[in-house]
Scaffold this motif. Structure first.
Motif, PDB file in Angstrom:
ATOM      1  N   ASP A  22      -5.976  70.380   4.714  1.00 27.14           N
ATOM      2  CA  ASP A  22      -6.019  68.918   4.606  1.00 27.14           C
ATOM      3  C   ASP A  22      -7.442  68.410   4.690  1.00 27.14           C
ATOM      4  OD1 ASP A  22      -3.332  68.722   4.318  1.00 27.14           O
ATOM      5  OD2 ASP A  22      -2.907  68.288   6.415  1.00 27.14           O
ATOM      6  N   LEU A  23      -8.224  68.976   5.622  1.00 31.49           N
ATOM      7  CA  LEU A  23      -9.604  68.524   5.783  1.00 31.49           C
ATOM      8  C   LEU A  23     -10.447  68.906   4.578  1.00 31.49           C
ATOM      9  CD1 LEU A  23     -10.063  69.391   9.540  1.00 31.49           C
ATOM     10  CD2 LEU A  23     -10.134  67.111   8.530  1.00 31.49           C
ATOM     11  N   GLN A  24     -10.162  70.037   3.968  1.00 37.47           N
ATOM     12  CA  GLN A  24     -10.894  70.424   2.770  1.00 37.47           C
ATOM     13  C   GLN A  24     -10.613  69.463   1.629  1.00 37.47           C
ATOM     14  OE1 GLN A  24      -9.795  74.501   2.096  1.00 37.47           O
ATOM     15  NE2 GLN A  24     -11.198  75.294   3.655  1.00 37.47           N
ATOM     16  N   ASP A  25      -9.356  68.999   1.505  1.00 34.10           N
ATOM     17  CA  ASP A  25      -9.032  67.997   0.485  1.00 34.10           C
ATOM     18  C   ASP A  25      -9.771  66.697   0.757  1.00 34.10           C
ATOM     19  OD1 ASP A  25      -7.379  69.766  -0.752  1.00 34.10           O
ATOM     20  OD2 ASP A  25      -5.544  69.037   0.199  1.00 34.10           O
ATOM     21  N   GLU A  26      -9.810  66.298   2.033  1.00 31.61           N
ATOM     22  CA  GLU A  26     -10.472  65.054   2.394  1.00 31.61           C
ATOM     23  C   GLU A  26     -11.968  65.133   2.161  1.00 31.61           C
ATOM     24  OE1 GLU A  26     -10.666  63.748   6.613  1.00 31.61           O
ATOM     25  OE2 GLU A  26      -9.363  62.122   5.899  1.00 31.61           O
ATOM     26  N   SER A  27     -12.560  66.346   2.324  1.00 31.44           N
ATOM     27  CA  SER A  27     -14.004  66.507   2.190  1.00 31.44           C
ATOM     28  C   SER A  27     -14.485  66.236   0.771  1.00 31.44           C
ATOM     29  CB  SER A  27     -14.414  67.924   2.615  1.00 31.44           C
ATOM     30  OG  SER A  27     -13.904  68.885   1.705  1.00 31.44           O
ATOM     31  N   ALA A  28     -13.577  66.190  -0.199  1.00 39.02           N
ATOM     32  CA  ALA A  28     -13.979  65.886  -1.567  1.00 39.02           C
ATOM     33  C   ALA A  28     -14.558  64.480  -1.667  1.00 39.02           C
ATOM     34  CB  ALA A  28     -12.781  66.034  -2.509  1.00 39.02           C
ATOM     35  N   TYR A  29     -14.209  63.603  -0.723  1.00 37.80           N
ATOM     36  CA  TYR A  29     -14.707  62.231  -0.747  1.00 37.80           C
ATOM     37  C   TYR A  29     -15.866  62.017   0.225  1.00 37.80           C
ATOM     38  CZ  TYR A  29     -10.356  61.492  -3.244  1.00 37.80           C
ATOM     39  OH  TYR A  29      -9.340  61.581  -4.153  1.00 37.80           O
ATOM     40  N   LEU A  30     -16.354  63.085   0.865  1.00 41.03           N
ATOM     41  CA  LEU A  30     -17.455  62.962   1.806  1.00 41.03           C
ATOM     42  C   LEU A  30     -18.739  63.482   1.176  1.00 41.03           C
ATOM     43  CD1 LEU A  30     -15.721  64.291   5.060  1.00 41.03           C
ATOM     44  CD2 LEU A  30     -15.898  61.933   4.263  1.00 41.03           C
ATOM     45  N   PRO A  31     -19.898  63.027   1.652  1.00 39.75           N
ATOM     46  CA  PRO A  31     -21.164  63.605   1.160  1.00 39.75           C
ATOM     47  C   PRO A  31     -21.205  65.095   1.483  1.00 39.75           C
ATOM     48  CG  PRO A  31     -21.545  61.608   2.458  1.00 39.75           C
ATOM     49  CD  PRO A  31     -20.120  61.972   2.650  1.00 39.75           C
ATOM     50  N   PRO A  32     -21.960  65.875   0.709  1.00 41.18           N
ATOM     51  CA  PRO A  32     -22.054  67.310   1.001  1.00 41.18           C
ATOM     52  C   PRO A  32     -22.543  67.548   2.421  1.00 41.18           C
ATOM     53  CG  PRO A  32     -23.005  66.816  -1.153  1.00 41.18           C
ATOM     54  CD  PRO A  32     -22.699  65.494  -0.508  1.00 41.18           C
ATOM     55  N   CYS A  33     -21.806  68.354   3.167  1.00 39.95           N
ATOM     56  CA  CYS A  33     -22.139  68.642   4.574  1.00 39.95           C
ATOM     57  C   CYS A  33     -22.637  70.082   4.680  1.00 39.95           C
ATOM     58  CB  CYS A  33     -20.921  68.423   5.469  1.00 39.95           C
ATOM     59  SG  CYS A  33     -21.220  68.779   7.218  1.00 39.95           S
ATOM     60  N   HIS A  34     -23.875  70.243   5.143  1.00 38.55           N
ATOM     61  CA  HIS A  34     -24.453  71.578   5.334  1.00 38.55           C
ATOM     62  C   HIS A  34     -24.335  71.910   6.825  1.00 38.55           C
ATOM     63  CE1 HIS A  34     -26.119  71.246   1.237  1.00 38.55           C
ATOM     64  NE2 HIS A  34     -26.358  69.986   1.574  1.00 38.55           N
ATOM     65  N   LYS A  63     -15.315  60.613  12.146  1.00 40.30           N
ATOM     66  CA  LYS A  63     -14.911  61.881  12.750  1.00 40.30           C
ATOM     67  C   LYS A  63     -14.767  62.973  11.696  1.00 40.30           C
ATOM     68  CE  LYS A  63     -12.619  60.211  16.949  1.00 40.30           C
ATOM     69  NZ  LYS A  63     -11.339  60.123  17.701  1.00 40.30           N
ATOM     70  N   ALA A  64     -14.288  62.594  10.506  1.00 34.97           N
ATOM     71  CA  ALA A  64     -14.208  63.573   9.418  1.00 34.97           C
ATOM     72  C   ALA A  64     -15.600  64.067   9.029  1.00 34.97           C
ATOM     73  CB  ALA A  64     -13.505  62.961   8.216  1.00 34.97           C
ATOM     74  N   MET A  65     -16.621  63.211   9.230  1.00 34.92           N
ATOM     75  CA  MET A  65     -18.006  63.601   8.968  1.00 34.92           C
ATOM     76  C   MET A  65     -18.609  64.342  10.167  1.00 34.92           C
ATOM     77  SD  MET A  65     -19.343  60.124   7.080  1.00 34.92           S
ATOM     78  CE  MET A  65     -20.988  60.789   6.756  1.00 34.92           C
ATOM     79  N   PRO A  88     -19.532  68.811  16.334  1.00 37.29           N
ATOM     80  CA  PRO A  88     -18.210  68.911  16.983  1.00 37.29           C
ATOM     81  C   PRO A  88     -17.236  69.678  16.095  1.00 37.29           C
ATOM     82  CG  PRO A  88     -19.009  66.635  16.924  1.00 37.29           C
ATOM     83  CD  PRO A  88     -19.914  67.430  16.044  1.00 37.29           C
ATOM     84  N   ALA A  89     -16.177  70.164  16.699  1.00 41.93           N
ATOM     85  CA  ALA A  89     -15.145  70.854  15.924  1.00 41.93           C
ATOM     86  C   ALA A  89     -14.476  69.872  14.981  1.00 41.93           C
ATOM     87  CB  ALA A  89     -14.107  71.471  16.865  1.00 41.93           C
ATOM     88  N   LEU A  90     -13.963  70.393  13.869  1.00 41.18           N
ATOM     89  CA  LEU A  90     -13.272  69.544  12.901  1.00 41.18           C
ATOM     90  C   LEU A  90     -12.045  68.932  13.561  1.00 41.18           C
ATOM     91  CD1 LEU A  90     -13.475  71.803   9.744  1.00 41.18           C
ATOM     92  CD2 LEU A  90     -14.487  69.540   9.971  1.00 41.18           C
TER      93      LEU A  90
END
Length: 408
Positions: free
Chosen positions: A188-200, A369-371, A400-402
């Motif tokens: 679920d979080l991987q799907d949501e990450s499509a709308y977030l800036p690239p996180c390194h 929190k997703a970020m 922090p942990a996802l």
């Protein structure tokens, strides 16, 4: 020595030899090699209205997509224009030209499919039972044989379902319910990450987690120099005027009161604040009918960035429009938060951003929190003399942990 190529036309309209050109309504594919396409053609070749109907399906690791050339979801431009695709043979110097057709690929969500299948199944059940009853009573030998075959297939399908259920039980016994829930939450979080800036996540400094170059390219940053001059050289009187005219959001105005004296730092912060203000204004719209909807002062490269990254192209009432959907609004919110972190040394006032973007506190904290930001409280003094609690988002190392999403 110049090279020449000749055209070789390889398809006439009506022969069904059209190449498929696809566009994805909700974004851009990161890796086109991981997409499987399937093209379905109408079997009714005698009906002139149906024989050219096509359905194109695409499967990726995250979503399924479907597009068609008929019905309300089809692009009208296919009927107004002709499209071609050229394939150049470097050895022969010939370019083979094929007719092409555009498909607008829309994401298909499993919940929607499940609801539709349930509704259609309930509607068809009683009708199917009535037809079967008629076949048993009055059907021909061929019809009765087909009915018997279909019922046998149904029994086979039920047997398969039982086998799948048994296999699922074995997996649960071997892996454990907790591990499966964790895997599902991660998906679920991987799907949501499509709308977030690239996180390194492997970055060793806060500025390496959400890199500035992922928010603004060097060319886009350079284009902000001229429009941001008004903020770079702003005076106290002009700030008061901005507050009265509501020409800039309160988050930007508060930041302008504390611009650094260093020329380079002041210029950098002014550019970032100007772009952040434009993002918030852009987010407040629903449909973009004009490319320069934010005014003539916005550079062309910035307009292009906003339309390309934060809208989906739709066709309505005879014209193409850029739609800012709810998911795109969430994406803009995430980019605003990331930019605000760079502006304020990687801790920012989420309450002010929430009010500027007219969000609920729950929603902006959910995105923060997703970020993987830490959320804290801070008391701020009001002009009236009192104090007010504000939620702060802090980007710190280690991350922090996802967060684990609650599943219903």
């Amino acid at each position: 020595m110049s090279a020449f190529a000749t055209w070789q036309y390889c398809g006439e309209p009506g022969e069904g030899q059209k190449a498929a050109l696809v566009q994805f309504s909700n974004g851009k594919l990161q890796n086109s090699e991981n997409v499987n396409f399937s093209l379905y053609k109408s079997k009714d070749t005698t009906n002139p209205r149906k024989k050219f109907r096509r359905i194109l399906a695409a499967e990726t690791d995250r979503l399924s997509y479907v597009g068609n050339n008929f019905g309300s979801g089809a692009l009208k431009c296919n009927h107004l224009c002709r499209y071609f695709v050229g394939v150049l043979n470097n050895d022969s110097g010939q370019m083979e030209i094929y007719d092409a057709e555009l498909f607008n690929m829309q994401p298909v969500f499993s919940d929607d499919l499940k609801d539709n299948e349930t509704t259609l199944g309930n509607q068809a059940k009683s009708y199917r039972d009535q037809v079967d009853f008629c076949i048993e009573a009055f059907g021909t030998t061929k019809q009765k044989r087909a009915l018997s075959s279909r019922r046998m297939n149904k029994v086979g399908s039920e047997t398969l379902n039982i086998a799948v259920a048994k296999a699922a039980e074995n997996i649960i016994d071997e892996k454990g319910v907790t591990a499966l829930i964790n895997d599902a939450a991660q998906d679920d979080l991987q799907d949501e990450s499509a709308y977030l800036p690239p996180c390194h996540a492997d970055g060793v400094k806060p500025e390496e987690i959400y890199k500035f170059e992922d928010l603004l390219s060097p060319e886009e940053y350079e284009a902000l120099q001229i429009p941001s001059e008004v903020l770079k050289n702003v005076t106290s009187e002009e700030i008061v005027k901005m507050m009265e005219e509501n020409s800039y959001c309160p988050f930007v105005i508060e930041a302008l009161k504390n611009l650094p004296l260093n020329e380079k730092s002041r210029d950098h912060k002014a550019r970032c604040l100007w772009f952040l203000n434009i993002l918030i204004k852009f987010r407040s719209q629903n449909v973009i009918r004009k490319k320069n909807s934010l005014g003539p002062d916005v550079p062309h490269i910035i307009n292009t960035k906003l339309l390309k990254n934060f809208t989906s192209l739709t066709y309505s009432n005879g014209s193409l429009r850029n739609l800012i959907s709810d998911s795109m609004k969430a994406k803009i919110t995430a980019y605003v938060i990331a930019l605000a972190l760079h502006i304020n040394d990687f801790q920012t006032d989420l309450t002010m951003l929430q009010r500027d973007m007219k969000l609920t506190e729950k929603r902006i904290i959910e995105i923060a929190k997703a970020m993987r930001l830490k959320i804290s409280k801070k008391k701020l003094s009001l002009e009236s003399g009192g104090e007010e609690d504000h939620k702060m988002g802090i980007l710190s190392i280690p991350l922090p942990a996802l967060p684990r999403r609650k599943r219903t």
